[in-house]
Structure formats: structure tokens, C-alpha cells
Enzyme design. Structure first.
Site, PDB file in Angstrom:
ATOM      1  N   HIS A 266      -6.782  -7.737  -2.905  1.00 53.09           N
ATOM      2  CA  HIS A 266      -7.216  -6.406  -3.041  1.00 53.09           C
ATOM      3  C   HIS A 266      -5.923  -5.646  -3.581  1.00 53.09           C
ATOM      4  CE1 HIS A 266      -9.436  -2.738  -1.586  1.00 53.09           C
ATOM      5  NE2 HIS A 266      -8.271  -2.424  -1.507  1.00 53.09           N
ATOM      6  N   GLU A 267      -4.792  -5.687  -2.785  1.00 51.13           N
ATOM      7  CA  GLU A 267      -3.603  -4.972  -2.966  1.00 51.13           C
ATOM      8  C   GLU A 267      -3.295  -5.327  -4.703  1.00 51.13           C
ATOM      9  OE1 GLU A 267      -3.096  -2.205  -1.355  1.00 51.13           O
ATOM     10  OE2 GLU A 267      -4.487  -2.870   0.549  1.00 51.13           O
ATOM     11  N   HIS A 270      -4.970  -2.975  -6.964  1.00 48.71           N
ATOM     12  CA  HIS A 270      -4.370  -1.769  -7.039  1.00 48.71           C
ATOM     13  C   HIS A 270      -3.024  -1.761  -7.932  1.00 48.71           C
ATOM     14  CE1 HIS A 270      -6.701   0.529  -4.407  1.00 48.71           C
ATOM     15  NE2 HIS A 270      -6.763  -0.073  -3.345  1.00 48.71           N
ATOM     16  N   GLU A 296     -10.009   2.410  -6.236  1.00 52.39           N
ATOM     17  CA  GLU A 296     -10.716   1.171  -5.189  1.00 52.39           C
ATOM     18  C   GLU A 296     -11.590   0.301  -6.015  1.00 52.39           C
ATOM     19  OE1 GLU A 296     -10.272  -0.033  -1.519  1.00 52.39           O
ATOM     20  OE2 GLU A 296      -9.135   1.554  -2.459  1.00 52.39           O
TER      21      GLU A 296
HETATM   22 ZN    ZN Z   1      -7.830  -0.371  -1.584  1.00 52.47          ZN
END
Ligand code: ZN
Length: 501
Positions: A266-267, A270, A296
Site C-alpha cells: 500500500h505505502e 503512494h 489512495e
Molecule cells: Zn493510503
């Protein structure tokens, strides 16, 4: 080249430098600073924040901004400069609408309310927190009221701060679709998911090995270690100083294999976004993601759309098993994929599976709308909250701690933020659908070649930073603006296949 913009540029560069310094202190505070540093360092952070505000909001910048908004000046600006001016005007509109004295009062009150929330959650006593929440809401209504134009709903002012493309009308259409299609699907899936044995996930997993495997995963999806670092913190997050220095954190739980793995993917999503923003716009007002929802969408694209697919794990599942042979020998890839996609109605948003996640957001959105339409007493909120969980998920929280008190956002006035999570999730599936039309995504995943996928995202989304908004990006890359049908279709196809419905 616009002479006026040339004068503005060094002023903005100075405020960006101050912001970078502040961010670096915040990063340090959350990752490596010693325990006792906080009190003294927060003073430094406070002064840097003040200086940042002063460098941004002052007469010199104000005059230049006003001039740059004139039609004649606009003609001389490049599209990037226009976007920067637009962003700057937004900042001015947000900050100058509130009398400084009230803004200071609010910030002080918000930090008290946040502490009260934290204690009330621990004690499971909503009534201790309700008066503070009530006052925070009054502040937010008043502040939004200063900026309401053309009889709009004050809630829309707040929604617009996070994404100008999604107002009540758009969100209502989006969420109605999700409610009609996903709530029945979740019920069907939950019945079948009960039989999936996921005990393997909660055995003991050596933390040092987890760190090593997560580092491998970050690199595998495209995190560039020459431009980024990974550290540890209580809650995983991403912090960018600029596109050549993007930092992420992870948290490792000994008795949960999935937690750190999916957080790092997830990170990394980003971070890849930030690393791919063009050099020309990094460290400008448009040098971050297009919106919170768009950001997101990228993290969830990597985490859920790619990271929870069988194709993603095919080339690397053996490596995972050989990292933890004592726990995973005998757990087939098929079993593991069912495990990471196990879905059921649940009470806690941050622990929700991909299928039920949006329902948590819908509940918060509906409650926020009621609050800003003056349709509910603050004392009654737990009841409303619990009724909605019963209606949509078929379960009721037994305590307020696992109900209305679970999220921190409202305690410091963050209303209108929750929908971004759902928008991001849905945008991710829309991008996936149009990406699949243009390239063999599944085949690339099976080959362990994620480069073309990352390049597609870079060239169509990331490099633009915030020069384009969410709908402009979607229109250019997919040929149409946001359309929630892709999200509903994605979830249906995925879960019907996974569970033979
Ligand atoms: Zn996030």
C-alpha cells in the site's frame, strides 16, 4: 514567461523549503526520535509551521496572486503555472475566510477534543466526548458557512477541500450503486467464506524475516531505494520531501503475516506515485498527488487490485513459503489467495476486507450528511451509527469503542474526508479496467514484470501531479470521467469467481 510569475516563484520556493523542513522533523518525530524529544521538538515544528504560513500568506504573495488572476496575466501562463495559481488561490480562500483568532481557538480546542476522544474510546464512554464533538462540529459549520456560495450545502465546502470533483450529488449516485449491489453480494460471500481456514495467518512469524520479505515486496512492485527509504512506525504512512526523497514506514506484528505485507505494498503505491511526479513540478504547489482520493487509488491499486490477485503471487508465492516453511508448507497458493480475500461483515473500518470496506465509508458519509443537515442530535449519534451497521452489515457494535468512537478523524474536525477512501478504491478499479484494454496486465503479473504497469501509471497519472484533477485524469486515460460501474463490476467478477457464486 510571465514577469509576475517570475516574481512569485522564489517566494513559493521559500515556503516549500520551510514545509520540507517541517516534514522532515515530523518524519523524524514518528520514526527515530527518542521518546523524550517530542515536547521540545514540537516547539520547533510549531515555529516552522508558523513561518511556513507567514511565507505563504502575506501581502507580497497576495498582490502577485491577485495580479496573476487577471485575464491578461493568465494568457501568459503555462498550464502548470495556471494550476499553481489556482492552487494558491484555493489556499488563500481556505485560510483567509476564517478570522485568525477563531482559527487559533479552533486548533487549540481540536487538540483538547482529540485527547478527550482518545480517553473516551479507552473508557468506552461516548457521553464524555459528546460535548467536545458537538463544539468541534459547531466550529466546522461556522467555518464552512464563511465559504458557502450560491446556497450550497456547507458539507460540500468540506468535501470540496478534499476533491473538487465529488460533491453530494456524485457521492449519492456512487454510494447508492454500491449499496444496491455490494450489500447482497457481501451476504452471499460471507456464507461461503466461513469455511476458509485462515489460522495459518496468525501463527508466529519472525519479525526480522518479515522485514526482509517486505523490503523485497517494496522493490518488487517498483519502490526505488535510490529515492526512498523504509522505516518503522506505529502506523504505516508515506512522507515525501520531493520526488527524489520519498519515505515510507511499516509496522510488523509477530502474529499476523498479512498486516505488514499489505501495508508495505500500500505505502509503496503512494511512494511510486510521488517518485514519478515530474522534476519540473516537484516542490511546487502542484507537486503532490491530484487529490487524496487519487493518491489512495494508487496505493489501493497496488495493495488490492494487484496485490490480492492470484497472478501477482504466482511468481513469488514459493519465495514466501520458503521464508516461513514451518507455517506455510501445505498451504497452497489457492488457499492463500482465498485467505487474503476472505470477506465478512465486520465492525472496524481499518481491519475491513476489500469487499466490505466501502460500506464502512457509506455509513460515515451518511452520518456526516445528517450532522451538517442538522438532522441528528449529537447525543443520538451512537444509536444512528449502530442502526446503520445493523441495516447494512447485519451486525451491531456491542460497545461505542468498536462503534462510533473507533475513528479519530472527527475529533479534530476532519469531516468530508472519509469519502476519499471510497473514491480511491473505486478509481483504482476504473483504471484497472482501462489498463487491461491497453496491455496484458495479467500476463505481466504472471511473468513478475511490473515495469510496464508502473510506466503506464507514470505516463498517464503520476507525472502530472496535481496539474490535473481526478476527473481530468480519468477522462484522459480512460476516455470517461468517474464511473462507479467499474468498481461494482470489478468486485462482482472477482468475488463470484473466487467463491464460485
Ligand atoms: Zn493510503
Amino acid at each position: 514567461m510571465s514577469k509576475t510569475f517570475e516574481k512569485l516563484q522564489p517566494l513559493l520556493e521559500k515556503s516549500m523549503a520551510l514545509q520540507t523542513a517541517r516534514n522532515l522533523f515530523e518524519w523524524d518525530d514518528q520514526t527515530s526520535a527518542p521518546f523524550e524529544a517530542a515536547e521540545y521538538t514540537s516547539k520547533v515544528i510549531g515555529i516552522l509551521s508558523d513561518e511556513y504560513m507567514k511565507s505563504m500568506i502575506n501581502d507580497d504573495v497576495r498582490k502577485l496572486l491577485k495580479k496573476l488572476q487577471e485575464e491578461k496575466e493568465q494568457e501568459e501562463l503555462t498550464s502548470t503555472q495556471k494550476a499553481i495559481v489556482k492552487e494558491l488561490a484555493k489556499t488563500y480562500e481556505q485560510l483567509e475566510s476564517i478570522p485568525p483568532e477563531e482559527y487559533r481557538e479552533f486548533n487549540e480546542y481540536a487538540s483538547i477534543a482529540n485527547r478527550k476522544w482518545s480517553k473516551a474510546k479507552k473508557d468506552n464512554k461516548y457521553e464524555d466526548y459528546a460535548p467536545y464533538l458537538k463544539k468541534i462540529i459547531e466550529y466546522k459549520k461556522k467555518f464552512a458557512g464563511y465559504r458557502v456560495r450560491n446556497n450550497k450545502n456547507p458539507y460540500e465546502v468540506l468535501l470540496g477541500d478534499y476533491d473538487e470533483c465529488f460533491m453530494i450529488k456524485e457521492l449519492d449516485i456512487f454510494f447508492e450503486k454500491v449499496k444496491n449491489e455490494i450489500i447482497p453480494l457481501l451476504k452471499d460471500v460471507a456464507k461461503k467464506a466461513e469455511t476458509i481456514d485462515k489460522n495459518y495467518n496468525y501463527l508466529s512469524y519472525d519479525v526480522a524475516k518479515q522485514k526482509e520479505f517486505c523490503r523485497f515486496l517494496a522493490g518488487y512492485v517498483g519502490f526505488d531505494f535510490n529515492r526512498g527509504v523504509i522505516a518503522e512506525s506505529a502506523h504505516p504512512f508515506t512522507m515525501q520531501l520531493h520526488n527524489h526523497d520519498v519515505r515510507i514506514t511499516d509496522r510488523y506484528l509477530e502474529n499476523n503475516l498479512e498486516s505488514a505485507m499489505f501495508s508495505i505494498i500500500h505505502e509503496s503505491g503512494h511512494a511510486i506515485y510521488e517518485m514519478n511526479i515530474e522534476d519540473a513540478i516537484t516542490q511546487t504547489l502542484v507537486g503532490g498527488g491530484a487529490s487524496m482520493g487519487m493518491h489512495e487509488s494508487q496505493s489501493r491499486f497496488y495493495e488490492n487490485v494487484l496485490g490480492r490477485s492470484v497472478e501477482f503471487w504466482e511468481p513469488i508465492y514459493d519465495k514466501l513459503v520458503s521464508t516461513y516453511p514451518e507455517n506455510l508448507t501445505g498451504i497452497t497458493l489457492d488457499h492463500f489467495i482465498k485467505g487474503i480475500n476472505k470477506a465478512a461483515p465486520n465492525l472496524i473500518r481499518t481491519e475491513a476486507d476489500e469487499l466490505s470496506y466501502c460500506i464502512h465509508i457509506i455509513i460515515r458519509y451518511e452520518v456526516e450528511k445528517m450532522i451538517f443537515n442538522d438532522e441528528v442530535d449529537i447525543e443520538e449519534l451512537p444509536k444512528v451509527w449502530n442502526q446503520k451497521y445493523q441495516e447494512y452489515m447485519g451486525i451491531t457494535p456491542t460497545t461505542d469503542a468498536e462503534g462510533i468512537l473507533q475513528d479519530t478523524h472527527w475529533s479534530y474536525g476532519e469531516f468530508g474526508y472519509f469519502p476519499s477512501y471510497a473514491i480511491g478504491t473505486a478509481v483504482a478499479s476504473q483504471i484497472f479496467a482501462c489498463m487491461k484494454e491497453k496491455m496484458p496486465v495479467d500476463q505481466y503479473l504472471k511473468e513478475g514484470n511490473l515495469t510496464p504497469i508502473r510506466e503506464f501509471l507514470r505516463d498517464n497519472i503520476h507525472k502530472y501531479g496535481a496539474v490535473k484533477n481526478t476527473n481530468q485524469i480519468l477522462k484522459d486515460v480512460c476516455g470517461e470521467e468517474f464511473n462507479a460501474d467499474y468498481y461494482v463490476a470489478y468486485l462482482k467478477e472477482k468475488y463470484e469467481k473466487l467463491y464460485n457464486l
